[in-house]
Design a protein around this motif. Structure first.
Motif, short mmCIF file in Angstrom:
data_model
loop_
_atom_site.label_atom_id
_atom_site.label_comp_id
_atom_site.label_asym_id
_atom_site.label_seq_id
_atom_site.Cartn_x
_atom_site.Cartn_y
_atom_site.Cartn_z
N PHE A 1 -7.32 -5.04 8.84
CA PHE A 1 -7.11 -3.67 9.27
C PHE A 1 -7.49 -3.45 10.73
CE2 PHE A 1 -7.29 -3.59 4.77
CZ PHE A 1 -6.42 -2.60 4.39
N ALA B 1 -14.14 1.12 9.60
CA ALA B 1 -13.76 1.84 8.39
C ALA B 1 -13.31 0.89 7.28
CB ALA B 1 -12.63 2.82 8.70
N SER B 2 -13.05 -0.36 7.62
CA SER B 2 -12.42 -1.21 6.62
C SER B 2 -13.43 -2.01 5.79
CB SER B 2 -11.41 -2.16 7.28
OG SER B 2 -12.06 -2.99 8.20
N LEU B 3 -14.73 -1.81 6.07
CA LEU B 3 -15.73 -2.47 5.23
C LEU B 3 -16.54 -1.40 4.51
CD1 LEU B 3 -17.04 -5.09 7.81
CD2 LEU B 3 -15.53 -5.52 5.88
N ASP C 1 -10.27 2.89 5.10
CA ASP C 1 -9.58 1.61 5.01
C ASP C 1 -10.22 0.64 4.02
OD1 ASP C 1 -7.39 1.99 6.55
OD2 ASP C 1 -8.24 1.15 8.39
N TYR C 2 -11.52 0.81 3.74
CA TYR C 2 -12.11 -0.14 2.80
C TYR C 2 -11.54 0.07 1.40
CZ TYR C 2 -15.43 3.40 1.15
OH TYR C 2 -15.99 4.53 0.62
N ARG D 1 -7.45 -2.15 -2.54
CA ARG D 1 -6.15 -2.15 -3.22
C ARG D 1 -5.34 -3.36 -2.83
NH1 ARG D 1 -3.76 3.43 -1.91
NH2 ARG D 1 -1.96 2.63 -3.03
N VAL D 2 -5.41 -3.73 -1.53
CA VAL D 2 -4.68 -4.92 -1.10
C VAL D 2 -5.23 -6.16 -1.80
CG1 VAL D 2 -4.15 -6.38 0.88
CG2 VAL D 2 -4.05 -3.91 1.12
N LEU D 3 -6.54 -6.13 -2.09
CA LEU D 3 -7.13 -7.27 -2.79
C LEU D 3 -6.84 -7.24 -4.28
CD1 LEU D 3 -10.47 -7.44 -0.84
CD2 LEU D 3 -8.95 -9.38 -1.20
N GLY D 4 -6.10 -6.22 -4.73
CA GLY D 4 -5.70 -6.16 -6.13
C GLY D 4 -6.79 -5.68 -7.07
N TYR D 5 -7.80 -4.98 -6.53
CA TYR D 5 -8.87 -4.48 -7.40
C TYR D 5 -8.33 -3.37 -8.29
CZ TYR D 5 -12.10 -6.86 -4.21
OH TYR D 5 -12.76 -7.77 -3.45
N GLN E 1 -2.39 -10.90 2.23
CA GLN E 1 -3.57 -10.11 2.57
C GLN E 1 -3.39 -9.38 3.89
OE1 GLN E 1 -6.56 -9.14 1.20
NE2 GLN E 1 -5.27 -9.64 -0.55
N LEU F 1 0.85 -1.19 0.00
CA LEU F 1 0.00 0.00 0.00
C LEU F 1 0.88 1.23 0.00
CD1 LEU F 1 -2.90 -0.69 2.51
CD2 LEU F 1 -3.10 -0.09 0.10
N HIS G 1 -10.70 -12.51 -8.34
CA HIS G 1 -9.55 -13.42 -8.44
C HIS G 1 -9.94 -14.79 -8.99
CE1 HIS G 1 -6.38 -10.96 -6.63
NE2 HIS G 1 -7.36 -10.40 -5.96
N ALA H 1 -8.34 1.01 0.98
CA ALA H 1 -7.04 0.32 1.11
C ALA H 1 -7.23 -1.18 0.96
CB ALA H 1 -6.41 0.65 2.46
N ALA H 2 -8.32 -1.70 1.58
CA ALA H 2 -8.58 -3.14 1.49
C ALA H 2 -8.77 -3.55 0.03
CB ALA H 2 -9.81 -3.50 2.31
N ASN I 1 -0.85 -9.83 -4.56
CA ASN I 1 -1.93 -9.34 -3.71
C ASN I 1 -2.75 -10.50 -3.16
OD1 ASN I 1 -2.36 -6.48 -5.79
ND2 ASN I 1 -1.61 -6.51 -3.70
N ARG J 1 -1.18 -8.73 -9.01
CA ARG J 1 -2.44 -9.26 -8.46
C ARG J 1 -2.22 -10.62 -7.82
NH1 ARG J 1 -7.54 -7.93 -11.83
NH2 ARG J 1 -7.49 -10.19 -11.98
#
Lengths: 327, 267
Positions: free
Chosen positions: A102, A107-109, B160-161, B166-170, A99, A68, A126, B163-164, A95, A92
Motif C-alpha cells: 500500500f 495506515a497499512s499496518l 489500509d490495514y 482483505r487482500v490477505l484473504g482473512y 498481494q 478489493l 494460509h 484492506a491489507a 489472494n 483465498r
C-alpha cells in the motif's frame, strides 16, 4: 512469455453525490468514470509500470487487480483462469497468489499488533509453514526485507516510514505470492528512503521471480525499474509498451508531456513552452472524443468528436491517438 | 506523566471501594444492622465517626457495607449496555446499509427520551428491583456505546490495514474481531469507566425513589432517602452515603481520564 495476471476491458464507475436541488430537478446522479475499458497484463519476472496524474484511476486499477474493488465490466484472469467468480477457498488461493503493497505505510499496518504477530497471522491463516516454524519464518521474512529479527517484538509506531514499508512488503511476501501490486509504495517516503525501497523491490523481484505491477506518478522510477509501462489518462490507458521505447520515442502527446515535465538537472535542457496546458478535467464529466484533446498541443477538430482506440497505429506498441503515426 | 496522577488517585479510590465491597468488616467499626438505642441520630463523635441514624445504626458502617451493592450496580449497569451496544455498533458500522439506517432511526428514538425517565418507565413496568433495573438500563444505555463504536468502526474500516487483511484473504470475523475491534474499542472502554460513575448515580437515584435495590439490601441512594426526614436535624445520615457516591464517582471519572491517556495509540 504468457501473462500471469491479466485484466481486460475493466470499467469501474463510482456514483457521485448530488445536492438536494439537483435531486428535485431530477438530474441524474453524477458518475465518476474511474476506469474505462482498461486492459493490462503482467508476466512472471516482469515489472509493469503504471503512470499517470492523481485521479487518473491508477489506485482503482490496483484495487481491482486484488479484488478489493469489483469492476463493473471486464474481467481479470490469473494463470489463465477467470478470478471474478472465485469465492471461499478458491478466492483465498487467489489472494495468496496476488498481494498488494500500500501507499501509506502509516495506515497499512495494524497499530495494535506487533510486527511479528502481523507476519505470523498471514503465515498461520494460509498455513504457509507448520506452527512450530512460524517464528523462524518471521525472522527470515524480516531478513528478506533487511530488517533485524528483533523487529518482530516491536510495534509499527516504533519504525520509520521506510522501515514500515519494508514490513508491509514482508507481510505481502509472507504468503509467497507470485504477483505483487504496489500502489505508489514510495510516494509517501523521503527521497533517500525511496531509493532503498525501490532497490529492495527490484532485488526481491529478481530473486523471487515475481510479477510486479508498480504504480507511481514518478517517471524516473518507471524508467529505472520497469520493463513495460502503461500511461493512464482519465481512467483510460493511452499508451502501453516497452519502457525504453516509450521514453525514447513517446507516441502519445500526453506521454510526451509527462516525459518532458520530468525535472532535469542539466540546465541547458530547460524547455521554453509547456507541453500541456490547463488542469486535469473532472472525471465526473470527461471531455468528449479523446479525453486529452482540451489540453493537447496537436489536437485536431475531429479529436473532440472521435475517441481514438488503443491501437498499434503503424508502430510496435498500442497508443490511443489519431496523430500517433505522424510523429 | 500527565495521566499518571489522576489515574493513580482514581485507581486508589476504586481499590478502596473494591476492598470495602469485598471485606467490609475490615473497615466498618460496627455491625451495620446493630441498633444502639443509647445513640439515636447521634452526631458524629469518636464512637460514631459519621453519626448514627434513627435506630442508632452506625452510618459509616452502613455506608461501607452498602459499597458491595453499589459496586455491583456500577459493573452490571455498565456491562450490559457495553456488551450489547458494542456488538451492535461493530456490526452496523461494518456492514452499513439498511441495518445502519434502521439503527440510526432507532437510536434517535431512544435518545429523544430523557435517559432517567425512560429507565424509570421501564422499571415501573417490569417492577422494582436490581435485575429489572439492569434490564431497563441495558434497553436505554446501549445506544451511546453503539454510536461510539459505530463511528470508530467506520473510521477503522477505511484504513489500509483492513484492506491489507482483505487482500490477505482473512475472514470477515477475523478482520472484525482481531483488527477492527482492538483499534475501535478505546473510546468505548474509556466511556465505560466514566459510565460506571453515572451508573452509581442512577442506581442511587432509583434507590432513592424505591425502584432500585430493595430492603434489606442497603444501597447509597436508599441510605440518602432514609435520611431525608432528618436532614435539617441530622444531616450526617444523608451526607455520609452522599460523600461515598461523590468519591466513587470521582474515582471512576479520574480512572476513565487516566485510561484514555494510557490507551492512546501511537501511530
Amino acid at each position: 512469455m504468457s501473462a500471469l495476471l491479466s485484466a481486460s476491458n475493466l470499467t469501474r464507475r463510482f456514483p457521485g453525490n448530488r445536492g438536494l436541488l439537483d435531486m428535485l430537478a431530477r438530474k441524474p446522479r453524477p458518475v465518476v468514470h474511474a476506469l474505462s475499458d482498461v486492459s493490462i497484463d503482467v508476466s512472471a519476472g516482469e515489472t509493469l509500470g503504471i503512470v499517470g496524474e492523481s485521479g487518473c484511476g491508477k489506485s482503482t486499477l490496483a484495487r481491482c487487480l486484488v479484488r478489493l474493488i469489483e469492476p463493473d465490466e471486464g474481467n481479470i484472469s490469473f494463470d489463465g483462469a477467470d478470478v471474478g467468480s472465485l469465492e471461499g477457498p478458491a478466492r483465498r488461493k487467489f489472494n495468496r497468489a496476488v498481494q498488494m503493497v500500500f501507499q501509506d505505510p502509516y495506515a497499512s499496518l495494524n497499530p495494535r499488533m506487533t510486527v511479528g504477530s502481523t507476519l505470523a497471522e498471514a503465515l498461520r491463516v494460509h498455513e504457509i509453514v507448520p506452527a512450530a516454524e512460524i517464528n523462524a519464518r518471521v525472522a527470515s521474512l524480516l531478513d528478506l526485507v533487511q530488517l533485524p529479527a528483533t523487529a518482530a517484538t516491536r510495534y509499527p509506531h516504533e519504525f520509520s516510514g521506510g522501515q514500515r514499508q519494508r514490513i508491509g512488503i514482508a507481510r505481502a511476501l509472507a504468503v509467497e505470492p507470485r504477483v505483487i501490486i504496489a500502489d505508489e509504495p514510495v510516494s509517501a517516503l523521503d527521497v533517500s528512503v525511496q531509493a532503498q525501497i525501490v532497490n529492495l523491490f527490484m532485488e526481491l523481484q529478481e530473486r523471487l521471480g515475481l510479477a510486479l505491477v508498480f504504480i507511481t506518478h514518478d517517471l524516473r522510477l518507471v524508467r529505472h525499474m520497469t520493463h513495460r509501462v502503461a500511461v493512464m489518462y482519465l481512467g483510460r490507458v493511452v499508451e502501453i509498451g516497452p519502457v525504453e521505447d516509450i521514453f525514447t520515442a513517446p507516441r502519445h502527446p500526453y506521454t510526451r508531456a509527462l516525459i518532458s515535465a520530468v525535472p532535469q538537472l542539466t540546465p541547458g535542457l530547460l524547455r521554453g513552452e509547456p507541453a500541456v496546458r490547463g488542469e486535469l478535467p473532472s472525471p465526473l464529466s470527461p471531455p468528449s472524443g479523446c479525453a486529452f484533446h482540451p489540453r493537447c498541443p496537436i489536437a485536431l477538430p475531429q479529436c473532440a468528436a472521435e475517441r481514438p482506440a488503443l491501437d498499434a497505429r503503424g508502430g510496435t506498441w498500442p497508443v490511443a491517438c489519431l496523430r500517433a503515426d505522424e510523429a | 506523566m500527565r495521566a499518571k496522577i489522576p489515574l493513580a488517585i482514581g485507581m486508589a479510590l476504586l481499590l478502596l471501594m473494591l476492598v470495602c465491597a469485598a471485606v467490609p468488616s475490615w473497615f466498618a467499626p460496627y455491625d451495620p444492622l446493630e441498633f444502639d438505642f443509647a445513640a439515636l441520630l447521634a452526631a458524629p463523635s469518636p464512637e460514631h465517626l459519621f453519626g448514627t441514624d434513627q435506630f442508632g445504626r452506625d452510618m459509616l458502617s452502613r455506608t461501607i457495607y452498602s459499597a458491595r451493592i453499589d459496586l455491583q450496580i456500577a459493573v452490571f449497569a455498565m456491562g450490559g449496555p457495553l456488551l450489547i451496544g458494542s456488538l451492535i455498533g461493530l456490526l452496523v458500522g461494518w456492514y452499513g446499509g439498511w441495518a445502519d439506517a434502521v439503527f440510526g432511526r432507532l437510536a434517535d428514538v431512544v435518545v429523544t427520551f430523557p435517559f432517567l425517565v425512560l429507565v424509570i418507565a421501564i422499571v415501573a413496568i417490569l417492577g422494582p428491583g436490581l435485575i429489572n433495573m439492569y434490564i431497563a438500563v441495558a434497553c436505554v444505555g446501549w445506544v451511546v456505546y453503539a454510536r461510539l463504536m459505530r463511528g470508530e468502526v467506520r473510521v477503522q474500516k477505511a484504513a489500509d490495514y483492513v484492506a491489507a487483511g482483505r487482500v490477505l484473504g482473512y475472514s470477515t470475523g477475523r478482520i472484525l474481531f482481531r483488527h477492527v475491534l482492538p483499534n475501535a474499542v478505546r473510546p468505548v472502554l474509556v466511556y465505560a469507566v466514566t459510565d460506571m460513575a453515572l451508573a452509581i448515580l442512577l442506581g442511587s437515584s432509583l434507590g432513592y425513589l424505591g425502584l432500585g435495590a430493595q430492603p434489606p439490601e442497603a444501597e447509597w441512594g436508599a441510605l440518602i432517602a432514609d435520611g431525608r426526614n432528618f436532614f435539617t436535624t441530622a444531616p450526617w445520615v444523608s451526607l455520609t452515603p452522599g460523600v461515598a457516591i461523590v468519591l466513587a464517582g470521582l474515582g471512576f471519572s479520574l480512572a476513565g481520564d487516566g485510561l484514555a491517556a494510557l490507551l492512546d495509540v501511537k501511530r
